[in-house]
Design an enzyme around this catalytic site. Sequence first.
Site, PDB file in Angstrom:
ATOM      1  N   GLU A 261     -20.934 -34.567 -44.785  1.00 11.50           N
ATOM      2  CA  GLU A 261     -21.978 -35.608 -44.734  1.00 11.50           C
ATOM      3  C   GLU A 261     -23.114 -35.325 -45.710  1.00 11.50           C
ATOM      4  OE1 GLU A 261     -20.476 -34.400 -42.081  1.00 11.50           O
ATOM      5  OE2 GLU A 261     -19.547 -36.169 -41.183  1.00 11.50           O
TER       6      GLU A 261
ATOM      7  N   HIS B  76     -20.607 -39.071 -29.687  1.00  7.09           N
ATOM      8  CA  HIS B  76     -20.177 -40.388 -30.177  1.00  7.09           C
ATOM      9  C   HIS B  76     -20.953 -41.492 -29.466  1.00  7.09           C
ATOM     10  CE1 HIS B  76     -16.840 -37.816 -31.407  1.00  7.09           C
ATOM     11  NE2 HIS B  76     -16.460 -38.748 -32.245  1.00  7.09           N
TER      12      HIS B  76
END
Lengths: 337, 367
Positions: A69, A138
């Site tokens: 990322e 999540h």
Amino acid sequence: MSAAAKAPESLKKNYLTALREALDEEFGANPDALCMGEDIGILGGAFGVTEGLQSKYGKDRVIDMPISEAAIIGAAVGAAMNGKTVVAEMQFIDFISCGFDQIVNMMATYYYRTAGEVNMPVVVRGPAGAYGGGALYHSQMNEAWFCHSPGLRVVCPSTPYDAKGLLKASMRDGNPVIFYEIKELYRQREIEEELPASDYIVPLGQAAVRREGSDVTLVTYGNNVYHCLKAADALAERGVSGEVIDLRTLVPLDETTIFKSLAKTNHVVVVNEAPRTCGFAGEVVARICDSAFDLLDAPPVRVTRLDTPVPWAKPLESFVLPSTEKIVDAALRVVRF
Amino acid sequence: MKSAMKPHPTPGRASEQLTKEDCLEMFRQLYLARYFDVRLIKEKKRGRLRGTLYSSHNQEAIIVGSIFGLRPTDWISPVHRDMPMFFMKDMRAGWRNPDRMGMSIEEVCAQVWCKSGSPGRARDNWSHIGSLEKRIIHSTSMLAGTIPVAAGVVLADRLNGGDAVVLTFNGEGSTAQGIFHEAINYAAIHKLPVITVVENNQWAYGTPVQLEVPTEDVADRAKGYGIPGYIADGQDVFDVYDKVMEAVEYARSGKGPSIVECKTFRAYGHGDHDDDRAAKYRDPHEVEEGRLRDPLAICRRRLIEKSYLTADDAIRFMAEGKSSSEATTEDFPPEVVAYLDEGIRFALASPEPPAEEGGMWVFKESE
């Protein structure tokens, strides 16, 4: 959303399709637009937002990145400073923490530290939010981290129309944008709506009044727009008229729409899905107290997640998150103060 | 330091193609970098500067040797110890040539003096400046954090049909950062022309290299990415030039990134605030040995060997081995002193930025 009900079923688009259309149209119009992310090319994205884009625009413009990322965001920053418009996908917005330094120290500050020399047309977008059993990693809504980092726009659409219009506006803004997509809404049938055939944007920094009311203002964004709308229905049954404001953009914040509503209702509940302490609801309350205290007949109240992570099992998840019931309770407390 | 002591002979070296004028220019640039350092430390001691100075003393061969052979269109991404690099980029095009692809000495001095004449209008300190126009990537304090940015810059360049390479500069300590791995891994997969120059000066602030890097050579890290890892004698401007030009050629031909480790030694503290403590936390013998191979002296020897410097010319200006308090203007060529004088004059005359600029340029306003 009322228009959606009248549209023929076949023309209605879901939230995810709206996002894909935004990317597709902007890529078509802007040959300097790129997107970078994990699994976005060959696979078309974990949720399918970028499906079909690589075959249409090529591997140079829809770039499959390794699980990195920080490198994704760093490379987006570099490409943006050298003339590209870059959309960086976080597979889940939870993973944005892995690229945090590149966002807050590199991307957010570039325009400032170069005295306006370097623009940063980068949109970091990804699926966010709880209510779907995603558990700790999540389910996050971590928007407050970025609202607290000067130089970043923070956007969170709740409808297909806004998802498309805000993403297009974000790609054209020229500033770095953190774009929160509500994954529970991606394929939700109830909110599908017909989208304009012609090009349109939803300007950043404009809230929407989703329901008009006269007794209490419910200020929120993202998935909680729907909890607030249901809460307003429930409140109506008890004779309380609720107005629902969907902020749509957190930075910059549309204070005017909030204050205009408060001038009418004199009561406010602010709802966010993130933890309570230093969450965005706290900022909204502070702005109201700074600038519109005289309009209030009762102290503002927040409905937020508890100061916990988002747990997995359904009863645990429901326990910590805002719900229609919690919003109704809060609204009744405020109006009966 | 062991490897730095080894000679690194390379047959067919790029430096053999350098003309006498090129070699003498490199020598002058070494003086200029050294004088910049010496002079600023003197100014700081007089209390004229704000903030910390990160000395490049003893590491000037890396600065000059790395960028000397670049094309004007190539990019650099300097780190805090590379301050002279900002005005030395594309300096072969003429020190005072306003069109060259490097900053002017005036701009850099205005930055050091924290004035509005700085390219960044003194919004961030020391080396945290850059220039899109001059192709210099703005540095930050997050070490190795500009490597992915550099990768993105050359990605965009390649998509636009360009063939520019980028040199990113880092200390050996920053190779311990996660972003170092992420960025080079990505650049290697996509064969991006990103050359990571590692200035291995043996000390990351107060921590020796053995506690930052588990291998004998930092260049060994390249193996994990399937890319070349070159080792240069960071004290020898021509060896640095050779290794970097090899990496540049490799990158420009489309083969991808590489790491160039330049073995050197940090002569003083991490910053000027650390000079006194560095004298205590480092073994004096190690420091003495590390300062022994002064890049000015090594370059001078090479030029004498080539007969580019003869008789009195060879020993006219002897700055090597002298600390900032020992060195005087007599130890430097007058054109070097004059050049920096011009920069400092500009900086002193440049106004401070108006206070309200502190609140400006957070966002680009829509057009």
